[in-house]
Motif scaffolding. Structure first.
Motif, short mmCIF file in Angstrom:
data_model
loop_
_atom_site.label_atom_id
_atom_site.label_comp_id
_atom_site.label_asym_id
_atom_site.label_seq_id
_atom_site.Cartn_x
_atom_site.Cartn_y
_atom_site.Cartn_z
N UNK A 1 26.06 -71.91 -36.06
CA UNK A 1 25.90 -73.03 -37.12
C UNK A 1 26.41 -74.55 -36.82
N UNK A 2 27.63 -74.51 -36.08
CA UNK A 2 28.24 -75.73 -35.67
C UNK A 2 27.50 -76.53 -34.69
N UNK A 3 26.47 -75.88 -33.99
CA UNK A 3 25.88 -76.47 -32.73
C UNK A 3 24.38 -76.60 -33.13
N UNK A 4 24.26 -76.37 -34.51
CA UNK A 4 22.63 -76.44 -34.98
C UNK A 4 21.89 -75.63 -34.26
N UNK A 5 22.16 -74.39 -33.76
CA UNK A 5 21.34 -73.56 -32.74
C UNK A 5 21.18 -72.24 -33.53
N UNK A 6 21.94 -71.90 -34.61
CA UNK A 6 21.65 -70.58 -35.50
C UNK A 6 20.32 -70.84 -36.06
N UNK A 7 19.45 -69.87 -36.05
CA UNK A 7 18.35 -69.36 -36.25
C UNK A 7 18.04 -69.27 -37.80
N UNK B 1 17.21 -74.64 -35.93
CA UNK B 1 17.53 -73.47 -34.81
C UNK B 1 16.56 -72.56 -34.03
N UNK B 2 16.89 -71.71 -33.29
CA UNK B 2 16.12 -70.94 -32.47
C UNK B 2 16.59 -69.89 -31.93
N UNK B 3 15.72 -68.84 -31.51
CA UNK B 3 16.13 -67.61 -30.77
C UNK B 3 16.73 -67.92 -29.40
N UNK B 4 17.95 -67.42 -28.95
CA UNK B 4 18.00 -67.86 -27.54
C UNK B 4 17.67 -66.51 -26.59
N UNK B 5 17.02 -65.61 -27.25
CA UNK B 5 16.35 -64.49 -26.36
C UNK B 5 14.92 -64.30 -26.89
N UNK B 6 14.09 -63.83 -26.01
CA UNK B 6 12.81 -63.41 -26.27
C UNK B 6 13.09 -61.95 -27.35
N UNK B 7 12.38 -62.13 -28.44
CA UNK B 7 12.47 -61.30 -29.62
C UNK B 7 11.86 -59.81 -28.88
N UNK B 8 10.85 -59.91 -28.29
CA UNK B 8 10.26 -58.44 -27.78
C UNK B 8 11.04 -58.01 -26.55
N UNK C 1 25.10 -50.26 -28.96
CA UNK C 1 24.54 -51.75 -28.89
C UNK C 1 24.98 -52.66 -30.05
N UNK C 2 25.25 -53.52 -29.63
CA UNK C 2 25.77 -54.69 -30.76
C UNK C 2 25.29 -56.09 -30.16
N UNK C 3 24.76 -56.86 -31.44
CA UNK C 3 24.01 -58.16 -31.13
C UNK C 3 24.60 -59.21 -32.15
N UNK C 4 24.52 -60.59 -31.52
CA UNK C 4 24.86 -61.49 -32.17
C UNK C 4 23.96 -62.20 -33.03
N UNK C 5 24.18 -62.40 -34.36
CA UNK C 5 23.23 -63.15 -35.27
C UNK C 5 24.07 -63.94 -36.13
N UNK C 6 23.63 -65.30 -36.39
CA UNK C 6 24.22 -66.13 -37.25
C UNK C 6 23.40 -66.65 -38.61
N UNK C 7 22.03 -67.05 -38.17
CA UNK C 7 21.34 -67.65 -39.18
C UNK C 7 20.40 -66.51 -40.23
N UNK C 8 19.97 -67.10 -41.02
CA UNK C 8 19.27 -66.17 -42.28
C UNK C 8 18.22 -65.26 -41.49
N UNK C 9 17.37 -66.02 -40.66
CA UNK C 9 16.06 -65.48 -40.00
C UNK C 9 16.80 -64.80 -38.85
N UNK C 10 17.87 -65.03 -38.29
CA UNK C 10 18.18 -64.28 -36.96
C UNK C 10 18.57 -62.86 -37.68
N UNK C 11 19.30 -62.72 -38.74
CA UNK C 11 19.87 -61.69 -39.24
C UNK C 11 18.67 -60.62 -39.80
N UNK C 12 17.79 -61.21 -40.35
CA UNK C 12 16.60 -60.78 -40.96
C UNK C 12 15.96 -59.85 -39.53
#
Length: 559
Positions: free
Chosen positions: A314-320, A333-340, A356-367
């Motif tokens: 969020x602080x870097x305005x890169x959360x999706x 914001x944007x994904x930093x990984x290719x989602x496929x 497996x554990x994965x980082x997600x911040x923004x609403x779209x990233x978590x969904x």
């Protein structure tokens, strides 16, 4: 508060006196008994006790002083708690151990409240940096001076030939000086990498700020730390963790060097905390082969877990998010990984039996991540997978409802909320704050919620995390009744999130996270009973003693 390492304080020197005991009787004699205090076990069948017995690094008995006295013998060392509060040792569910440990001796920028002070501290650090070394870490926060991003022009003159790459406190932005950019070969025509941004001013000039996947462009120019240097800073980090009551960490390693450093320290008997070491998700096949060849370690040092990313911060305005930022409307914001590719890695790694554990911040990233985890878990027992979303910071109502039925752990970091709460509304507007750090709502569904610091992004101190989750008072003092107060939780919920919930999330729930028969004797003694103080005073509680495997490894002088 100062500290000292005490090593094995268990009174083993009197073992000779026990020679006449039968083998059966010897097994039932405690090495140590803690008594005379308030003991919170974390176990639902007997949460409270007044004494605890330890033998060979494990818990022998918990109960009243009369009950536990049955286990005393000639070899027993007695510890008088003097009315203090004893509980299971804290587990931190998410640290970046190399960054945090290295940052202890690097420039400190977290409270640099003006551009001038920011630049002054970096100049001072550069003046004291050995030739060939870099000025790193820092944990700066541009929101302290109103939100203007720093510029290399602020520091170039004072840093001269010393390369600088200081990190924003969230780890998703750095400021590099011109020297560092030159070493990295960054020029006017260097393009943005996929999932990253080289920030430029109105004229197109690179300001020195690099976001997310652009950061490695700079870091690749650094000379890696030697093994000896890694071990030294890790030992500093271990001492720091013990002083805060942290007996176990889940380390989100950016590469394999952290795991290798922990292994060397363990071989030298210098790994004084427990570690669950994570390696990059994209390298899951390497980890699969490693586990096949070497197993998964032991209760002191374990591996077999992986960490991936969906988005930034969020602080870097890169959360999706779904909609653009309120204060930066040209990006959502944007994904930093290719989602496929991310989904393929999740499925491949989990099918290989890796965690497996994965980082997600923004609403779209978590969904999107919840969708991936749901597809990857079809036909499988969630308890075997124990998928985790790291941060789970901004959640829609639908997302909140999905964690429990899918068996997904929300791996959350409460200190961030009292930090971000100063300026989050500026980023995404009041309407989008619902579901932000929704700790109480996720817990209410019955989902497993665990706590940690994200150190070095936030202080390693679990006491501050408990305070944040219970009081939710932002660090600027502007929310004395709590920021998004409906998401407050109880002290008991916060303690469980730092202990037994973390044990489950790390596949140690059958032997750690509670004080019960046969569990590891990892304990912490606090200056105050957190159940008996006002929420606003929780942050004043101090750690007096940290015990790992029955041995005192930290004691405050005032203990």
């Amino acid at each position: 508060m100062s500290f000292r390492f005490l090593g094995n304080a268990v009174a083993l020197v009197t073992l000779a006196m026990a020679g006449s005991l039968s083998a059966k009787a010897e097994q039932a004699v405690a090495d140590r008994i803690f008594r005379g205090g308030v003991i919170w076990t974390g176990a639902s069948d007997r949460p409270d006790a007044t004494a605890i017995a330890i033998s060979k690094g494990k818990i022998l008995a918990v109960g009243s002083e009369e009950e536990v006295s049955a286990y005393q013998g000639a070899i027993t060392d007695f510890v008088d708690l003097k009315g203090r509060f004893l509980m299971p040792g804290f587990t931190d569910n998410h640290v970046h151990f190399e960054m945090g440990s290295n940052g202890l001796s690097q420039v400190q920028l977290r409270d640099a409240a003006t551009p001038e002070e920011f630049a002054r501290r970096i100049a001072e650090a550069a003046a004291n940096t050995p030739e060939g070394a870099w000025v790193l870490e820092g944990a700066w926060d541009h929101e302290l001076w109103g939100g203007e991003l720093p510029d290399r022009a602020w520091i170039d003159e004072a840093t001269a030939d010393v390369p600088v790459a200081v990190t924003r406190l969230d780890g998703h932005m750095i400021l590099a000086n011109t020297k560092a950019m030159t070493l990295a070969g960054i020029g006017p025509d260097t393009p943005n990498p996929e999932g990253g941004v080289i920030v430029r001013d109105a004229s197109g000039r690179a300001t020195g700020v690099f976001k997310d996947n652009a950061i490695p462009l700079i870091m690749s120019a650094m000379t890696p730390l030697t093994d000896a240097a890694m071990e030294k800073i890790f030992k500093d980090g271990i001492a720091h963790a013990l002083s805060l009551g942290v007996t176990q960490v889940h380390d989100m390693g950016y590469d394999w060097r952290s795991l290798e450093t922990f292994q060397r320290l363990k071989a030298k008997d210098e790994l004084k905390i427990r570690v669950y070491a994570f390696t990059p998700l994209a390298q899951w096949e390497k980890l699969e082969a490693y586990v096949d060849a070497h197993g998964r370690g032991d209760d002191q040092l374990r591996w077999g877990a992986l960490k991936g990313f969906v988005d930034g911060s969020l602080g870097s305005t890169t959360a999706w998010f779904y909609e653009p930022y309120s204060d930066e409307p040209d990006t959502a914001g944007f994904p930093v990984a290719d989602m496929d590719e991310l989904e393929a890695d999740v499925k491949g790694a989990s099918s290989a039996g890796l965690h497996v554990t994965v980082h997600a911040i923004g609403y779209q990233a978590n969904d999107k991540l919840l969708d991936i985890f749901e597809r990857a878990s079809e036909g499988r027992d969630p308890k075997d997978l124990r998928f985790r979303i790291e941060h789970a910071q901004h959640l829609t109502a639908d997302a909140i409802a999905r964690f429990a039925p899918l068996g997904i752990t929300a791996s959350m970091h409460p200190y961030h909320l009292i930090d971000d709460g100063r300026w989050a509304e500026k980023r995404i507007g009041a309407a989008r704050l619902k579901g932000t750090y929704a700790i109480g709502s996720v817990m209410a569904t019955g989902a497993n919620v665990t706590f940690g610091s994200d150190w070095s992004v936030a202080p390693l101190d679990p006491i501050q995390g408990i305070y944040a989750a219970v009081a939710r008072r932002t660090t600027d003092g502007k929310n004395p009744d709590g920021w998004i107060a409906s998401e407050k939780i109880t002290v008991a919920q916060a303690l469980k999130a730092y202990t037994q919930n973390n044990a489950y999330a790390g596949f140690m729930d059958d032997r750690s996270g509670m004080l019960k028969l046969g569990y590891v004797a990892d304990l912490v003694v606090l200056s105050e009973n957190p159940f008996m103080v006002e929420p606003a005073a929780l942050s004043d509680i101090k750690v007096l003693r940290t015990v790992v495997g029955g041995a005192d490894l930290y004691m405050a002088d005032s203990n």
